[in-house]
Design a protein around this motif. Structure first.
Motif, PDB file in Angstrom:
ATOM      1  N   VAL A 221      16.155  29.168   7.035  1.00 33.93           N
ATOM      2  CA  VAL A 221      16.386  28.568   8.346  1.00 33.93           C
ATOM      3  C   VAL A 221      16.491  29.708   9.358  1.00 33.93           C
ATOM      4  CG1 VAL A 221      17.917  27.139   9.749  1.00 33.93           C
ATOM      5  CG2 VAL A 221      17.580  26.593   7.332  1.00 33.93           C
ATOM      6  N   ASN A 222      15.554  29.703  10.313  1.00 35.19           N
ATOM      7  CA  ASN A 222      15.540  30.754  11.348  1.00 35.19           C
ATOM      8  C   ASN A 222      15.559  32.150  10.731  1.00 35.19           C
ATOM      9  OD1 ASN A 222      15.589  28.787  13.399  1.00 35.19           O
ATOM     10  ND2 ASN A 222      17.840  28.681  13.305  1.00 35.19           N
ATOM     11  N   GLY A 223      14.791  32.337   9.686  1.00 34.10           N
ATOM     12  CA  GLY A 223      14.685  33.640   9.058  1.00 34.10           C
ATOM     13  C   GLY A 223      15.825  34.016   8.144  1.00 34.10           C
ATOM     14  N   GLN A 224      16.776  33.111   7.957  1.00 33.72           N
ATOM     15  CA  GLN A 224      17.925  33.375   7.095  1.00 33.72           C
ATOM     16  C   GLN A 224      17.907  32.412   5.907  1.00 33.72           C
ATOM     17  OE1 GLN A 224      20.213  35.854   7.686  1.00 33.72           O
ATOM     18  NE2 GLN A 224      18.942  36.444   9.466  1.00 33.72           N
ATOM     19  N   VAL A 225      18.301  32.901   4.736  1.00 34.62           N
ATOM     20  CA  VAL A 225      18.410  32.044   3.552  1.00 34.62           C
ATOM     21  C   VAL A 225      19.789  31.401   3.557  1.00 34.62           C
ATOM     22  CG1 VAL A 225      18.420  31.953   1.037  1.00 34.62           C
ATOM     23  CG2 VAL A 225      16.806  33.444   2.222  1.00 34.62           C
ATOM     24  N   VAL A 226      19.787  30.066   3.602  1.00 35.62           N
ATOM     25  CA  VAL A 226      21.051  29.323   3.626  1.00 35.62           C
ATOM     26  C   VAL A 226      21.011  28.253   2.540  1.00 35.62           C
ATOM     27  CG1 VAL A 226      21.471  29.729   6.080  1.00 35.62           C
ATOM     28  CG2 VAL A 226      20.152  27.724   5.359  1.00 35.62           C
ATOM     29  N   ILE A 227      22.178  27.756   2.186  1.00 36.60           N
ATOM     30  CA  ILE A 227      22.282  26.671   1.194  1.00 36.60           C
ATOM     31  C   ILE A 227      22.391  25.353   1.949  1.00 36.60           C
ATOM     32  CG2 ILE A 227      23.564  25.724  -0.755  1.00 36.60           C
ATOM     33  CD1 ILE A 227      22.212  28.386  -1.325  1.00 36.60           C
ATOM     34  N   ARG A 228      21.486  24.435   1.667  1.00 32.30           N
ATOM     35  CA  ARG A 228      21.490  23.135   2.345  1.00 32.30           C
ATOM     36  C   ARG A 228      21.345  21.999   1.315  1.00 32.30           C
ATOM     37  NH1 ARG A 228      20.366  23.499   7.923  1.00 32.30           N
ATOM     38  NH2 ARG A 228      21.624  25.260   8.636  1.00 32.30           N
ATOM     39  N   PRO A 229      21.906  20.825   1.617  1.00 35.53           N
ATOM     40  CA  PRO A 229      21.709  19.654   0.731  1.00 35.53           C
ATOM     41  C   PRO A 229      20.301  19.096   0.944  1.00 35.53           C
ATOM     42  CG  PRO A 229      23.044  19.035   2.630  1.00 35.53           C
ATOM     43  CD  PRO A 229      22.796  20.517   2.755  1.00 35.53           C
ATOM     44  N   MET A 230      19.450  19.291  -0.007  1.00 34.60           N
ATOM     45  CA  MET A 230      18.043  18.927   0.141  1.00 34.60           C
ATOM     46  C   MET A 230      17.684  17.735  -0.762  1.00 34.60           C
ATOM     47  SD  MET A 230      17.138  21.188   2.357  1.00 34.60           S
ATOM     48  CE  MET A 230      15.350  20.979   2.386  1.00 34.60           C
ATOM     49  N   MET A 231      16.719  16.959  -0.301  1.00 37.42           N
ATOM     50  CA  MET A 231      16.194  15.840  -1.098  1.00 37.42           C
ATOM     51  C   MET A 231      14.674  15.888  -1.081  1.00 37.42           C
ATOM     52  SD  MET A 231      16.316  11.688  -0.560  1.00 37.42           S
ATOM     53  CE  MET A 231      18.045  11.432  -0.926  1.00 37.42           C
ATOM     54  N   TYR A 232      14.078  15.792  -2.269  1.00 40.58           N
ATOM     55  CA  TYR A 232      12.630  15.661  -2.348  1.00 40.58           C
ATOM     56  C   TYR A 232      12.251  14.207  -2.032  1.00 40.58           C
ATOM     57  CZ  TYR A 232      12.192  20.240  -4.572  1.00 40.58           C
ATOM     58  OH  TYR A 232      12.219  21.586  -4.832  1.00 40.58           O
ATOM     59  N   LEU A 233      11.206  14.043  -1.226  1.00 39.15           N
ATOM     60  CA  LEU A 233      10.676  12.724  -0.890  1.00 39.15           C
ATOM     61  C   LEU A 233       9.274  12.594  -1.472  1.00 39.15           C
ATOM     62  CD1 LEU A 233      11.627  12.644   2.909  1.00 39.15           C
ATOM     63  CD2 LEU A 233      12.953  11.733   0.986  1.00 39.15           C
ATOM     64  N   ALA A 234       8.946  11.411  -1.976  1.00 40.83           N
ATOM     65  CA  ALA A 234       7.615  11.176  -2.546  1.00 40.83           C
ATOM     66  C   ALA A 234       7.067   9.878  -1.987  1.00 40.83           C
ATOM     67  CB  ALA A 234       7.693  11.102  -4.070  1.00 40.83           C
ATOM     68  N   LEU A 235       5.877   9.931  -1.434  1.00 38.26           N
ATOM     69  CA  LEU A 235       5.205   8.726  -0.956  1.00 38.26           C
ATOM     70  C   LEU A 235       3.975   8.482  -1.818  1.00 38.26           C
ATOM     71  CD1 LEU A 235       4.776   6.442   1.184  1.00 38.26           C
ATOM     72  CD2 LEU A 235       3.221   8.052   2.338  1.00 38.26           C
ATOM     73  N   SER A 236       3.996   7.412  -2.599  1.00 34.56           N
ATOM     74  CA  SER A 236       2.800   6.976  -3.320  1.00 34.56           C
ATOM     75  C   SER A 236       2.086   5.955  -2.450  1.00 34.56           C
ATOM     76  CB  SER A 236       3.163   6.364  -4.670  1.00 34.56           C
ATOM     77  OG  SER A 236       3.658   7.358  -5.558  1.00 34.56           O
ATOM     78  N   TYR A 237       0.773   6.065  -2.352  1.00 32.61           N
ATOM     79  CA  TYR A 237       0.026   5.185  -1.448  1.00 32.61           C
ATOM     80  C   TYR A 237      -1.326   4.845  -2.056  1.00 32.61           C
ATOM     81  CZ  TYR A 237      -2.200   9.628  -0.091  1.00 32.61           C
ATOM     82  OH  TYR A 237      -2.873  10.837  -0.101  1.00 32.61           O
TER      83      TYR A 237
ATOM     84  N   SER B  96       0.801  -1.216   0.000  1.00 31.67           N
ATOM     85  CA  SER B  96       0.000   0.000   0.000  1.00 31.67           C
ATOM     86  C   SER B  96       0.835   1.268   0.000  1.00 31.67           C
ATOM     87  CB  SER B  96      -0.936   0.012   1.220  1.00 31.67           C
ATOM     88  OG  SER B  96      -1.856  -1.050   1.129  1.00 31.67           O
ATOM     89  N   GLY B  97       2.164   1.134   0.022  1.00 31.54           N
ATOM     90  CA  GLY B  97       2.995   2.327   0.038  1.00 31.54           C
ATOM     91  C   GLY B  97       4.367   2.087  -0.556  1.00 31.54           C
ATOM     92  N   ILE B  98       4.927   3.139  -1.168  1.00 30.47           N
ATOM     93  CA  ILE B  98       6.292   3.089  -1.685  1.00 30.47           C
ATOM     94  C   ILE B  98       6.893   4.483  -1.534  1.00 30.47           C
ATOM     95  CG2 ILE B  98       5.448   3.480  -4.044  1.00 30.47           C
ATOM     96  CD1 ILE B  98       7.909   1.987  -5.075  1.00 30.47           C
ATOM     97  N   LEU B  99       8.108   4.548  -1.031  1.00 28.57           N
ATOM     98  CA  LEU B  99       8.796   5.823  -0.836  1.00 28.57           C
ATOM     99  C   LEU B  99       9.799   6.035  -1.957  1.00 28.57           C
ATOM    100  CD1 LEU B  99       9.336   8.264   1.135  1.00 28.57           C
ATOM    101  CD2 LEU B  99      11.308   6.947   1.923  1.00 28.57           C
ATOM    102  N   GLY B 100       9.740   7.193  -2.585  1.00 26.67           N
ATOM    103  CA  GLY B 100      10.692   7.542  -3.622  1.00 26.67           C
ATOM    104  C   GLY B 100      11.754   8.486  -3.080  1.00 26.67           C
ATOM    105  N   MET B 101      13.017   8.066  -3.155  1.00 27.26           N
ATOM    106  CA  MET B 101      14.140   8.935  -2.818  1.00 27.26           C
ATOM    107  C   MET B 101      14.612   9.623  -4.096  1.00 27.26           C
ATOM    108  SD  MET B 101      16.296   6.152  -0.577  1.00 27.26           S
ATOM    109  CE  MET B 101      17.774   7.168  -0.527  1.00 27.26           C
TER     110      MET B 101
END
Length: 510
Positions: A463-479, A448-453
């Motif tokens: 972050v805390n009102g400041q624009v910072v550069i961070r390593p981000m990953m989109y997550l997707a849950l199909s259900y 009933s579920g699969i997570l997409g990395m």
């Protein structure tokens, strides 16, 4: 001394059989374990081996006779065989008169059979033969590779000798337990290729002329007549292509299910292609694995009420943790510390809070699974497979990394067993290794579920009102929305995000 050949046990609730074929005649020399005859029951075909070496003195039950369990089939005379043997080693004169027949007597034919293919898998396609007819083979040397709709299966040689005959060529569909080839084993194996080649030529000539020298099983002929099938509509699996009762039953079943299994015509037929373009195209038949992938993914779309929810995770904490301990981790455990162990742990943590994502629909019931078998999608040269890390909640980070590395290697080598790909309760698919930034994974039914990395990419975030550069990953849950509500799906994905952004939560079970 005379040794009796009797009908073996035929299986549960099977009390009698029909003598289908005798492979030896009275007076022929036989070796211990050499196949003497073939019996046919209403369920299976049974080969009867010789209980001893000697001479087939008498055949009691002739072809077509019905015999019960433990009934007398024939008699083998051991003394006659022993008396005949001393004459063979006579020095020069005997060797001159007939050296080849003596060698052939020492050879025995060993069948190469289709191995067990796994639960619910009944047939396979012969993908590749690594040996040619007439070539020498060693015991346990890989002869061919079979392809099922789930895995590839290698078939080793059961004995050393010469590959005398290939019964199932590349591209042929074979049933579990069917015969693939015959090996001439023993001292006379060197003499086997010539007769095999002659047999092959004779078979080809017979096929070209439309001759049918092989007599089919009586029950098969009767069933074909009742079903209105001709001999050409049934593929025989018995000796020399002999049609058995089960072959006819398979043909009847295939004919009955053909309309249901036939692929639906495409909504938009392929338009005509210019001759100059067609000459530069290549048409390749889909492998069984690719056909299964296509069918299962389409079934998932047609059956489940599939929906996808998205979020993103700041991977800074995990990356800092990996950088701090990766050398010590690898030195102690012999495996690299990757991202997958964190994701597996995070998903198990979230599944415990939202159990419907770890459940499946069975008819009118919902089956909640109180165990966590994590499927990890792996891309291979032949297609996508999903080996399963069982009881992931009971494994350490190191054990998870080792298991995923082992399963991934076996998947790419085509060595996965059926058991290693069954029973998953939730799946993780990592499209990020190929550079995917965002996608909607398709469910792996009946889950009933699969997570997409996805790909980790430096992005500006607040972050805390400041624009910072961070390593981000989109997550997707199909259900499957039939069983998982929007609240549950969002909660699950938020818990995964929280665990990834602060891995200490996994240690504290928060």
């Amino acid at each position: 001394m005379s040794v009796e050949v009797r009908v073996p046990t035929l299986g549960e609730s099977v009390t009698e059989a029909t003598v289908a074929t005798w492979f030896k005649k009275p007076g022929d020399r036989v070796e211990a374990d050499e196949m003497l005859c073939e019996l046919e029951t209403d369920k299976v075909t049974v080969e009867v081996p010789s209980p001893a070496s000697g001479v087939l003195a008498e055949i009691v039950a002739k072809e077509g006779d019905t015999v019960g369990v433990d009934a007398l089939l024939a008699v083998v005379d051991e003394a006659a065989g022993a008396a005949a043997k001393p004459a063979a080693p006579a020095p020069a004169a005997a060797a001159k008169s007939a050296p080849e027949p003596a060698a052939k007597e020492d050879a025995r034919m060993v069948d190469v059979m289709v191995p067990a293919l796994g639960e619910s898998v009944t047939e396979a396609t012969v993908a590749t033969w690594f040996k040619k007819q007439g070539e020498a083979v060693s015991a346990d040397e890989i002869l061919c590779e079979l392809e099922t709709d789930k895995v590839s299966v290698e078939v080793p040689a059961p004995a050393s000798g010469v590959l005398a005959e290939i019964l199932a060529p590349e591209g042929a569909t074979v049933a579990a337990g069917g015969k693939l080839a015959v090996i001439a084993a023993g001292e006379g194996a060197a003499a086997a290729p010539a007769p095999a080649a002659q047999a092959e030529a004779s078979a080809a000539q017979a096929a070209a002329s439309g001759a049918k020298d092989v007599e089919d099983a009586p029950s098969a002929r009767k069933l074909m007549a009742e079903a209105g099938l001709t001999r050409d509509q049934v593929q025989g699996s018995g000796r020399d292509g002999r049609v058995m009762k089960e072959d006819v039953q398979r043909a009847i079943a295939a004919a009955a299910s053909a309309p249901a299994q036939a692929p639906a015509p495409s909504a938009t037929p392929r338009p005509p292609v210019a001759a100059s373009d067609a000459a530069r195209e290549e048409r390749v038949r889909m492998t069984r694995l690719r056909q299964t992938i296509a069918r299962r993914l389409k079934d998932a779309q047609n059956t489940a009420a599939m929906l996808t929810t998205y979020n993103e995770a700041d991977m800074s904490a995990i990356m800092e943790l990996r950088n701090a301990y990766k050398d010590q981790f690898e030195k102690k455990h012999g495996v690299k510390l990757g991202f997958m162990s964190f994701f597996v742990k995070a998903c198990v943590h979230a599944l415990k809070e939202v159990p419907e994502v770890n459940a499946e629909i069975d008819g009118q019931d919902i089956v909640y699974k109180n165990y966590y078998h994590m499927g990890v999608a792996v891309g291979t040269p032949t297609g996508l497979v999903v080996p399963v890390v069982r009881d992931a909640d009971q494994l350490s980070f190191a054990q998870i990394e080792k298991k995923i590395a082992e399963l991934g290697r076996r998947a790419r080598d085509g060595k996965l067993s059926m058991a290693e790909m069954q029973g998953g309760t939730f799946t993780i698919s990592n499209g990020g290794v190929y550079g995917s930034l965002m996608s909607s994974p398709i469910l792996n039914p009946p889950q009933s579920g699969i997570l997409g990395m996805h790909k980790i990419q430096d992005r500006p975030v607040a972050v805390n009102g400041q624009v910072v550069i961070r390593p981000m990953m989109y997550l997707a849950l199909s259900y499957d929305h039939r069983i998982v509500d929007g609240k549950g799906a969002v909660t699950f994905l938020v818990r995964v995000k929280e665990a990834l952004e602060d891995p200490r939560r996994l240690l504290m079970d928060l």
